[in-house]
Scaffold this motif. Sequence first.
Motif, mmCIF file in Angstrom:
data_model
loop_
_atom_site.group_PDB
_atom_site.id
_atom_site.type_symbol
_atom_site.label_atom_id
_atom_site.label_comp_id
_atom_site.label_asym_id
_atom_site.label_seq_id
_atom_site.Cartn_x
_atom_site.Cartn_y
_atom_site.Cartn_z
ATOM 1 N N LYS A 25 -6.639 -8.379 -2.674
ATOM 2 C CA LYS A 25 -6.520 -6.928 -2.568
ATOM 3 C C LYS A 25 -6.423 -6.254 -3.928
ATOM 4 N N TYR A 26 -5.636 -6.833 -4.832
ATOM 5 C CA TYR A 26 -5.339 -6.162 -6.101
ATOM 6 C C TYR A 26 -5.828 -6.934 -7.325
ATOM 7 N N HIS A 66 0.812 -1.217 0.000
ATOM 8 C CA HIS A 66 0.000 0.000 0.000
ATOM 9 C C HIS A 66 0.842 1.263 0.000
ATOM 10 N N PHE A 115 -3.130 -12.603 -0.655
ATOM 11 C CA PHE A 115 -3.346 -11.183 -0.402
ATOM 12 C C PHE A 115 -3.371 -10.390 -1.705
#
Length: 508
Positions: free
Chosen positions: A249-250, A186, A245
């Motif tokens: 997340k992406y 992030h 993750f």
Amino acid sequence: MAGQLDVCLVNSPLRAASTIIPQSLLWLAGWVEAKGYSAEIVDIKRSALTELNDKKREDVFRETVERTVAYNARVVGLTCCTGEFSTITKLAREIRNRCDAKIIVGGVHTSVSPDDYFTIKDSPFDAVVIGEGEEILTEILEYERKGESDWQTISGLVIRKNGEIIHTRSRVFCDNLDQMPLPVYHKLNMDHYLKPQLFLLRYVFCSGVHIFTSQGCPYQCTFCANRLRKVRYRELDDVIEEIIFLKKKYDIDFFYIQDDTFTIKPKRVIEFCQRLKALNLGIIWGIEGRVNQFPDEVFNALVEAGCIQMDFGVESGSQKMLDRMKKGIAVEDIKRIFKLCRSNHIRTFANFLLNTPGETEEDVQKTVELSEEIKASAYAHAVTIPYPGTAIYEEYVKPPLTIEEYDLLLLAQQRYRIVDGRFRIAAHSLDIERLALKLNLRFTFFQRLLFFSFNPKYLKVLLHSSRKPQYLYMATAYSFRNIIYYTKALAKRSKSIIAHYFRKTQLN
């Protein structure tokens, strides 16, 4: 000062268009935050489609300075490769003139020639980090919080005190990477890194990231400056957690394992593949591997787990050259693995080197013949550059480069040229720049125009991707850029041929 940022980690302004995530900065930031310190990353980006002229490079440089100074950190950490030395030194001076932060520098060149940073006039650096910086940086931040300014008791540093360059005690690094936290993605501009790019899946558009499952390489290739001979591994639990993750997340479509030696432990590879396959994440992926590390059970596990790309450092079609470079592989190994990949519909990338130590015209011909025989999905025929810290640099570059000449390395890397006579280590008299252009046009021209793969696994991921509009946009933009690039390249080659004809005519 209460609330003051502990450390600001700064990526090189010269990497503004890079689509490779700066994993070292992510790991450093995540590590110190896990130890209770605050960290931010300055990583100014520009589109990979942008041609960075001098003005745009200066704009990136200035923005890097402004962003760094604005954080008002106790410590600023810079990273530096040899070819970036003058730029990073200039950056450190600008930051030094604008704030009171302690400035440290790490990276490849600091481990190769650390004293360089203090032999320059009016050095802006407070310390040079040798090797990996996680524990070193943590100790520096602890000292700074306590107001202790004497870093001489911190192992793994080079500092200057009273005009004298001091090497502190050597640091013994941990044998494993179990304690590494999840990278702090992030803190980066992930929109930039997740745009479909051509360098994950080698000339085929894909949205994803590079990851590491291990660090280090036990081999001794003469063109490599790696000094970490011992391989250290992350726990597979941590690697799997990171992939999950990144998908959640992406929504990545692809990941590329950038380990130098991912396939060195067969049981570990098979376990990773089995666990990844069981997750059924709908992700495709690729690896970098050595041609002689693929027993059938490892290869089959990779294919079944969704690996569709394998990259190999082939380097040469001449066994003599491979042995001289201490590659530790055989030409027959190369032929076998590429044949195996073709029969299983695995995309391959073959990296070849020209201008290898003592290379003859016969060696070049063997490289061309092997390039034809293996029928890779993608190729690169690069010009070998003898970097400081490599065996070929020590043997061939005499006198060694001065600090002022380090920029030559960056120029050589950008242009695939012999920019200094000391860099020519081949024994033949062929025009290496023209040879590289010719081979790259011959073996990569059509691959660079396609952009997409007909691999069923790739097409399935593309069909379900949330970034389909981005794929279409990037493919269109790159098509126009490549047409311009190859038109210029062919025109340059034609001019060279015409000039040669006229010279020959005049002589006759």
